[in-house]
Design a protein around this motif. Sequence first.
Motif, PDB file in Angstrom:
ATOM      1  N   GLU B  75      -4.259   1.038 -13.686  1.00  0.00           N
ATOM      2  CA  GLU B  75      -5.445   1.859 -13.489  1.00  0.00           C
ATOM      3  C   GLU B  75      -5.356   3.135 -14.326  1.00  0.00           C
ATOM      4  OE1 GLU B  75      -6.714   1.954  -9.479  1.00  0.00           O
ATOM      5  OE2 GLU B  75      -8.331   3.387  -9.894  1.00  0.00           O
ATOM      6  N   ILE B  76      -6.507   3.564 -14.832  1.00  0.00           N
ATOM      7  CA  ILE B  76      -6.567   4.770 -15.678  1.00  0.00           C
ATOM      8  C   ILE B  76      -7.362   5.859 -14.947  1.00  0.00           C
ATOM      9  CG2 ILE B  76      -7.393   5.714 -17.875  1.00  0.00           C
ATOM     10  CD1 ILE B  76      -7.302   2.753 -18.927  1.00  0.00           C
ATOM     11  N   GLY B  77      -6.821   7.051 -14.958  1.00  0.00           N
ATOM     12  CA  GLY B  77      -7.558   8.204 -14.415  1.00  0.00           C
ATOM     13  C   GLY B  77      -7.700   8.209 -12.916  1.00  0.00           C
ATOM     14  N   ASP B  78      -6.859   7.461 -12.207  1.00  0.00           N
ATOM     15  CA  ASP B  78      -7.007   7.415 -10.748  1.00  0.00           C
ATOM     16  C   ASP B  78      -6.538   8.697 -10.074  1.00  0.00           C
ATOM     17  OD1 ASP B  78      -4.536   6.694 -11.650  1.00  0.00           O
ATOM     18  OD2 ASP B  78      -4.067   5.367  -9.993  1.00  0.00           O
ATOM     19  N   ASP B  79      -5.897   9.583 -10.853  1.00  0.00           N
ATOM     20  CA  ASP B  79      -5.467  10.856 -10.261  1.00  0.00           C
ATOM     21  C   ASP B  79      -6.553  11.930 -10.350  1.00  0.00           C
ATOM     22  OD1 ASP B  79      -5.299  10.783 -12.977  1.00  0.00           O
ATOM     23  OD2 ASP B  79      -3.501  12.009 -13.125  1.00  0.00           O
ATOM     24  N   ILE B  80      -7.697  11.573 -10.937  1.00  0.00           N
ATOM     25  CA  ILE B  80      -8.778  12.559 -11.056  1.00  0.00           C
ATOM     26  C   ILE B  80      -9.691  12.452  -9.837  1.00  0.00           C
ATOM     27  CG2 ILE B  80     -10.634  13.405 -12.517  1.00  0.00           C
ATOM     28  CD1 ILE B  80      -9.428  11.718 -14.765  1.00  0.00           C
ATOM     29  N   GLU B  81      -9.974  13.598  -9.238  1.00  0.00           N
ATOM     30  CA  GLU B  81     -10.798  13.586  -8.026  1.00  0.00           C
ATOM     31  C   GLU B  81     -11.970  14.549  -8.142  1.00  0.00           C
ATOM     32  OE1 GLU B  81      -8.582  14.238  -4.473  1.00  0.00           O
ATOM     33  OE2 GLU B  81      -6.983  12.865  -5.082  1.00  0.00           O
ATOM     34  N   PRO B  82     -13.057  14.232  -7.453  1.00  0.00           N
ATOM     35  CA  PRO B  82     -14.227  15.107  -7.517  1.00  0.00           C
ATOM     36  C   PRO B  82     -14.036  16.380  -6.702  1.00  0.00           C
ATOM     37  CG  PRO B  82     -14.637  13.300  -6.007  1.00  0.00           C
ATOM     38  CD  PRO B  82     -13.295  13.051  -6.618  1.00  0.00           C
ATOM     39  N   THR B  83     -14.800  17.397  -7.048  1.00  0.00           N
ATOM     40  CA  THR B  83     -14.764  18.645  -6.307  1.00  0.00           C
ATOM     41  C   THR B  83     -16.173  19.235  -6.241  1.00  0.00           C
ATOM     42  OG1 THR B  83     -14.102  20.947  -6.519  1.00  0.00           O
ATOM     43  CG2 THR B  83     -13.866  19.616  -8.472  1.00  0.00           C
ATOM     44  N   ASP B  84     -16.450  19.907  -5.151  1.00  0.00           N
ATOM     45  CA  ASP B  84     -17.778  20.489  -4.959  1.00  0.00           C
ATOM     46  C   ASP B  84     -17.812  21.877  -5.582  1.00  0.00           C
ATOM     47  OD1 ASP B  84     -20.239  21.288  -4.083  1.00  0.00           O
ATOM     48  OD2 ASP B  84     -19.671  21.506  -1.988  1.00  0.00           O
ATOM     49  N   PHE B  85     -17.835  21.917  -6.916  1.00  0.00           N
ATOM     50  CA  PHE B  85     -17.673  23.201  -7.607  1.00  0.00           C
ATOM     51  C   PHE B  85     -18.907  24.090  -7.521  1.00  0.00           C
ATOM     52  CE2 PHE B  85     -18.897  19.867 -10.493  1.00  0.00           C
ATOM     53  CZ  PHE B  85     -19.953  20.402 -11.198  1.00  0.00           C
ATOM     54  N   LEU B  86     -20.069  23.509  -7.181  1.00  0.00           N
ATOM     55  CA  LEU B  86     -21.271  24.338  -7.060  1.00  0.00           C
ATOM     56  C   LEU B  86     -21.536  24.739  -5.615  1.00  0.00           C
ATOM     57  CD1 LEU B  86     -23.777  22.434  -9.399  1.00  0.00           C
ATOM     58  CD2 LEU B  86     -22.676  24.609  -9.864  1.00  0.00           C
TER      59      LEU B  86
END
Lengths: 354, 293
Positions: B75-86
Motif C-alpha cells: 500500500e502507498i500513502g496509507d500513513d497520510i490522514e485527513p485533518t479538519d484544517f478549516l
Amino acid sequence: MNPSNCLDFEKPIAELEAMLEELRHLRDDQALNIGDEIVRLEAKSKALTDAIFASLTPWQISQIARHPLRPYALDYIERLFADFQELHGDRAFADDRAIIGGPARLDGRPVMVIGHQKGRDTKEKIYRNFGMPRPEGYRKALRLMKLAERFRLPVFTFIDTPGAYPGIGAEERGQSEAIARNLFEMSRLRTPVICTVIGEGGSGGALAIGVGDRVLMLQYSTYSVISPEGCAAILWKNADQAPAAAEAMGLTADRLLKLHLIDGVVPEPPGGAHRDRDQMADTLRALLLEQLRQLDNLGTEDLLEQRYRRLMAHGVFKEATPAPPAQSSWQSSVVALLGKETLLGKDKDKDKDS
Amino acid sequence: MSWYEKLVPARIRTDGRNKHQMPEGLWSKCEECGAVLYGAELERNLRVCPKCGHHMPLGARQRLQGFLDEADRVEIGDDIEPTDFLKFKDGKKYKDRLLQAQKASNEKDALIAMRGLLKGMPVVAVAFEFQFMAGSMGSVVGERFVRAAQVALHEHIPFICFSASGGARMQEALVSLMQMAKTSAALARLAEHGVPYLSVLTHPTTGGVSASLAMLGDINIAEPRALIGFAGPRVIEQTVREKLPEGFQRSEFLLEHGAIDLIVDRRELRDRLAVLLAMLTGRAARVDPAPAD
C-alpha cells in the motif's frame, strides 16, 4: 452610484452620494456657497464607505464579487492592454462567447489574454451565457494558450464565472474532459501564465483557466469549490444558509492567501472596483507587470518546475508516521530523479498541520 | 392458519413477521433484476449480478485485491490522514464526519493506492472508496494519488485509477478544488515520461474527479451503465428545465459521444487491462490459470 444598482449594505453610501450629486449640481446652478457642505459630505461618504468596507462578511464580499456594476474581463482588457485582437472558436464546434481571448499588448509587449466574460444587461447576459462556458469555450482557451506557447507570449487569464455550464449539450460534448484537459496542459505550458480572479471564481469552471505560475485575486473577489448557495443547499439542505456557507468555506482573498492557495491580493479602490474602474485597472496593471518581470527572470525549465511544485504543495493533511526520505526508497529516488525537492520537499512542510 | 401449518409442529413453525429475516450478508437482492443472490457467490463474481450483469458498488480495497495479483501488494500513502484544517462546520463538524466515515468504511480516506502486479506485470493502481464521504476528493485523496503516480513514474510502470466519486470535498473548500490541478499536473508528468495511465470510470464518477484525473486516461474505460458526467443530472434538470434524454450520462451515452474508449464488464477488466498494458509497455502478461471452482 445608482441606488437601484446597489447592494443593501451599499445603500447608505448610495444615498449620501446622491445627495452630494444634487449639491454639486446646485453649486453649478447658483451662486450659493455650499462648498463647505460638499466637502463635509464627501468626507462623510468616504468615512462611511471605509467603515462599511472594513468589516465586510464573506457573504457581502460574495455579493460584491457579483455586483451588477463590477468590471468584467473586457473592461480590464480595454484599460490594461492595447491592440487586443479577439480570436474566435475552438476549430471543432463553435465559438463560446462566455470566454474571450486573443493577443494584445501589455506595456508594448505582445501577450495572450483570456477571460470569462459576463453580460451587463439581460440581452448581453444571455449572449454571454451568464459567463458560464461550455466545452468549446475551454477548448478555445486551450487553443489560444497553445498559440501563445508557440510564439512565446506570456498568458494572462481573468477569472469571473459562476461555473462551467451544466447543460445537456455541454455534457454531450465532454465538459469534464475539456476542463480536465486544460488543467493537464496548463500545468506544463511552456510560457508564463498569470491568473487573476476579478470577480467570481466558480469551481472547476474557474480553475479550467486558472492553473498558472501566479494566481492573484482582487480584494473583493471570491474563489470557491462551489457557490455559497450550492454548498448551503447540499450541506445545510437549505440555500438560505448561503451566508453561513460563505463563512465556512473561506472563499475570500485574504483567507485563501493565508492558506497559500493564491499568491497575492490586488487592493481595490474604496468601495470596490466598480467605484473607480480606472484606478482599479492601474493597480492591477502595476501588479501584473511586476509578476511578469519576476517570471521573466526564470528559464523555461525552472518556470515549469516551480509551477509543478506550487501545484504539488496544495493540500493539508497529517502523516501518521512521517518517514524520513532515507527510509522510503521510492521517495528519495523521486527526489534523485527530478534532481530537486519535489512534493516531498520543503514546500510541503509549511502547509502541514502539525 | 392453513391446513398445512396446522400439521407442522409448533416448535418448527415460524412467525410470519420473521419469515424474511436472513443472516446479514448471506443473501442479497439485485436492485436491478430482483434476483436473490448468494452472498459468497456475488463476492466471487466481483459484485456483478450473475443473472442480469448489473454492477453493484465495489469497495476500493476489495477492488484492488481482486484486480491485482495476490503476491507483492504494497500500500502507498496509507500513513497520510485527513485533518479538519478549516474547522469546517455545517450541520455537523467535518471532524465528526471524518470519524464517522472512517468507522463506517474502515479506511482513513476515500482513496486506496497500491503497488502490485497485474498478471506478473508491475503496476500501480488506485481506487476510490465511495463509502467514504461519497468518494470525495480532498487533500489526502490528492496526495495519495500523486504519491502513487510518482511511484509509477519512478519505476516507469503503468498507473491505473478506478474512480467512483461525487467530486471535490466541500469541507476542504478551495483546497479540494486544487486537488484537481494537482492530480492533473502529476498525470501530465507521467505522459511526458511515457508512463501509461489507464482510467477506469465506475458508477458514479462526477464533478471535480470526472473533470480532472478520471477523464485524462491515455485510455478511458468505463464499467457498464455507470453514471459519468461533470454536473449531476438534478442540477442539469434544474438549469435547463427539460427532461433529460434516456440513458443520459451513462457509460453507453459517453461511448456514443466519443468521451470514452471502451466499456468493459468488471469481470473482464483484469484480462482486458492486462492485454492493453502489455501492448503499451511491450511487456508480456502472464496467462492466469483457470479458476479453481
